[in-house]
Write a protein that holds these residues in place. Sequence first.
Motif, short mmCIF file in Angstrom:
data_model
loop_
_atom_site.label_atom_id
_atom_site.label_comp_id
_atom_site.label_asym_id
_atom_site.label_seq_id
_atom_site.Cartn_x
_atom_site.Cartn_y
_atom_site.Cartn_z
N ALA A 204 20.33 24.67 11.42
CA ALA A 204 21.59 25.31 11.82
C ALA A 204 21.39 26.81 11.95
N PRO A 205 20.95 27.28 13.10
CA PRO A 205 20.72 28.72 13.29
C PRO A 205 21.99 29.52 13.04
N GLY A 206 21.87 30.58 12.24
CA GLY A 206 22.99 31.46 11.97
C GLY A 206 23.85 31.06 10.79
N VAL A 207 23.60 29.87 10.22
CA VAL A 207 24.36 29.42 9.06
C VAL A 207 23.62 29.83 7.80
N PRO A 208 24.23 30.64 6.92
CA PRO A 208 23.51 31.11 5.73
C PRO A 208 23.33 30.03 4.68
N VAL A 209 22.27 30.17 3.90
CA VAL A 209 21.99 29.27 2.78
C VAL A 209 22.29 30.02 1.50
N HIS A 210 23.12 29.42 0.64
CA HIS A 210 23.53 30.08 -0.60
C HIS A 210 22.85 29.41 -1.79
N PRO A 211 22.15 30.17 -2.62
CA PRO A 211 21.59 29.57 -3.85
C PRO A 211 22.72 29.21 -4.80
N PHE A 212 22.49 28.18 -5.60
CA PHE A 212 23.52 27.75 -6.54
C PHE A 212 23.50 28.64 -7.78
N THR A 213 24.58 29.39 -7.97
CA THR A 213 24.76 30.23 -9.15
C THR A 213 26.13 29.93 -9.73
N PRO A 214 26.18 29.26 -10.87
CA PRO A 214 27.48 28.87 -11.44
C PRO A 214 28.33 30.07 -11.83
N GLY A 215 29.64 29.93 -11.71
CA GLY A 215 30.57 30.97 -12.09
C GLY A 215 31.12 30.74 -13.48
#
Length: 997
Positions: A448-459
């Motif tokens: 998916a070009p242009g779609v960011p990948v977010h690392p999992f960091t719990p809140g």
Amino acid sequence: MAYDELSLPELIGRAYARAVPAKKLVKLVQSRLSGSNLEETDDQLAAALIPYLLPSPPSLLLSYLSELLTSHTPLLTTKTIFIHLLFYIAEHDIPPIPSLLSVSTILASSPLGLEEGSIPSLLTIPNNKARESDIPEVGTSASASTSTLTAPKQISTLSLLLPLLRICASTPPSPLSNLVGRAILHLSPFPAPSLDVGLEAGQLLPSLPEEISVPLRSTLSGLMADLATQDMQSTSALASADPGQDSQMAQQGSQQVQNAIRERLPLSQTLALLLERARRASRWHVSAESDASTPQPGLLDLLRTGPSLEYEPTEFMSTLLQVSLKALLDTSVDGSSTEAGEWWNLVMDGVLGLIAWWKTHPEGKFPFPEDIPSLFSMVFNNLSQQMTAFSEAILLRYATLVQQSESEDDSSAFTPVEGWSIRPMQETLLSRLVQLGIIATDQATIVAPGVPVHPFTPGESLLNRLAAESHHHLPPLAHVIQFAAGASSSFASDLLQTVKACPSIPPPENLFTFVASQPTLITALTGSVSPAEFGDLLVKHLLDAPLDESTRMDDPQGSLTRFGEGVVLVEAVVAHFELPLPPLLVDARSAWSYSHLSNEDKETMNGWVKAIFGSDGIEDQILLATSPQTMYKLAPTLIQQAIAATTTGQMDLDTLHSGLSYFSQPLLSWCLGGVVSWLCHEIRRQGLLSALHLVVLQDLILGHTCPEPLLRVTSDMLNNILSSTSGHGDVFQSSNFDVLGIRSKLDSIGLTLSPIVIETPLRTALQVARQLDLAPAGWDSALLDALSNSIAVIGEVATVKKLMDEIALSSTIAMPMTGTADSLTAFIPLLFSLRLSRASNPLVQALIRGWLPDLCQHNQTATSVSGELIGWVVKRSLVLASDISGQQGDGQVDANKALDTLVNGLMDELEYELSRLAPRTQHLARDQQQQQGVTDGEDAGSKRSLQTKTKGSKRGGTGDTSATGKREMIEGLIKLFRDDEDLRARFGSLRRLDGLL
């Protein structure tokens, strides 16, 4: 001119011109028709009224129609006016839709005459003098004697309904669709309509509302059955005339087997069924706790069908992703439904977890696909717009919930959850693929070009936030927990640890009650734990675990209240996922006679009666003397004793009301799940004698602290009691029961009466499987429901017989509706190999242990299912069941061992049947010996004796043609199983067949 001298059309026209009120018109018509039979005047009145109603009915004419249908002595029936409406539409242009809606609204509200089976499938033109009742049945002597006369013209009812079906297919559900659906529901299925009419009606099915499509499918199945019957009758006639018919039947059966082998099931529809089955199976499968990474059994079953159904791995994975995502995207996030959340969990955790497991556990014959980035890229491109729209709907729903919560609680605004946010679905899906290791981070740009990948960091801790949150702010918080990336897994993990720590470490106050009050939160848990496993965990730690006596001594009331919070959570989870009631909940829904109580329970009961309905009050002493489990079980009995005492005058109503107020307080309100369930059962059982039970029910439901989760648990029972069809109207009045008050309370939390769902018959549901590529949305759920209902009502063996009967029809119905191949024969072995409900086994067991022996032992050689086809179905079902079982445990016995036992039983049956049927060579030798004995000089008496013995032998089934045909079938099955190398490799017991032939 006197009205009595006018014809009916003139009477109605004159009354309309002079604006005569509806009630007066009814009196005029009654006077005009006095002395006439209603059945004779019904058609005349409908014929007179229709020309005035259509094409554009004035309001006064509509009031005439309504009054004629609903007067004290109705002069007109809905059935008659509806039939005249159909013929009017057939002879004229279709009236404007608003006109049809106006007329249908009145007809739908007065369904007089629409009894079951009351509308014949063929209708006579109303203007014809001959009445329908005068037409003799086809095939009778009366019909033969009048065949030369001019018979009234008859037209297929379904063909007359086609114009209305076209309108209903292109407009939203309305009173017109309700009326048409009710008419089709009560339409006689035979004689079946013509094929062209059935074809057009079948083409409209996907566009019709459910209230029409469900009964219409049943009607069309009657058409198919009629065609099949005609074909089988012709086949039977040919068999009696042609001595070579056996070989023709064998060739036909062989060809059907070859067609079934070549027929590959449509992948999308097959996966849709398996996904729906996996969703249901999570409610009765308990996964092994030792390996949390192993997918739930229902999803493993889905993956293991891939090689068995000969699908290519890349195609399989691509279609699985698209079908599962499409099922999610088709759900709605509005309202109180949790369907979207359940499918979100199934896709993000279940399906993606299955793909990750597949990657680390590849199988030689079904390897993990290689070009994963390109595969996922195609899926993203195909569904990009739908995912964007779904993401916007989720965010819009969140904003709405926040606004509603702040309007209900003016004291504080909802604070966003720190560290947790709802992202666009594409971002959540792509990040999840990377997190599970399905694709590498650098491959995400290809997917998916242009779609960011977010690392999992719990809140922040979602559990702590929930326990401290205001009750009004729970809905938006639950929405975040469900749809924020990783939130549901984090919340579920923390909650499971809290449950496992009970009762030694008490949970935060109100935590369990808050979770129970939000169906969204209960649904969010299913991403990490199956409903069945979670239910077992709750019962183990919240209901059955021994209590901490030191804590009870220090705080008896607090200890009882905390136990009650656990009970409320268990009640909510069990009801939400439709799990079996745990033993404690079963006991809490029954009241015992005082004489049947143990001495200890009698003492406890006496103490609580004095505490609640006397002057003692609830003191610590009675709390310490009664365990919470005992209190819960005895609560309905306590209410029963109070009602009995009030009935006999030992207690007045004021004392009763005062005692019931204790159940409106947190100390005992958690008992209301069992108490209300028992009360509803008693009200339905006692009917008009339940006035005092209704008084008690009203007090408990309208109490200011009646737990909302328990209202959800008992809402179906309460709605049934409040229904206008419950027959409790008189007792409601006599007891001053506040129906509106209770209805308003249920409506305020979205617990309105669910519409009546017409169950789809099994045969109707199976017709869809004949053409899976044309299956409408929801066909998979309807089929699984129909199978489960059939198993529950008539049993597994009878259900198998129904399925095998459908296979028998497959050769006679080569799908005349479309002319394409019939996929049902190829589809049924898949149904046989799966466990379809909590209480059932895979139907292959009933096929081998029940249906097959019954076929052999009852001499059913006339079945139109060929021996070769029977063998193919059994073999295919065993192969699929073997592949699906894998090495997973069933909780009691390994699935493969169960299959081995099943195959052993099959071998026993084949050996037994073969031993009963003497070979044809033995018959020939015996006959030769008999003939030789007679020619060697035996007298006539001996000859007659031999003939008698021979006849007796034939009656025993060992020498007649039937036995010969049966033996050929048994021998064919033995050869089929013996010579199949794949089966022999799976089941060693098949070696027993080597020496039989």
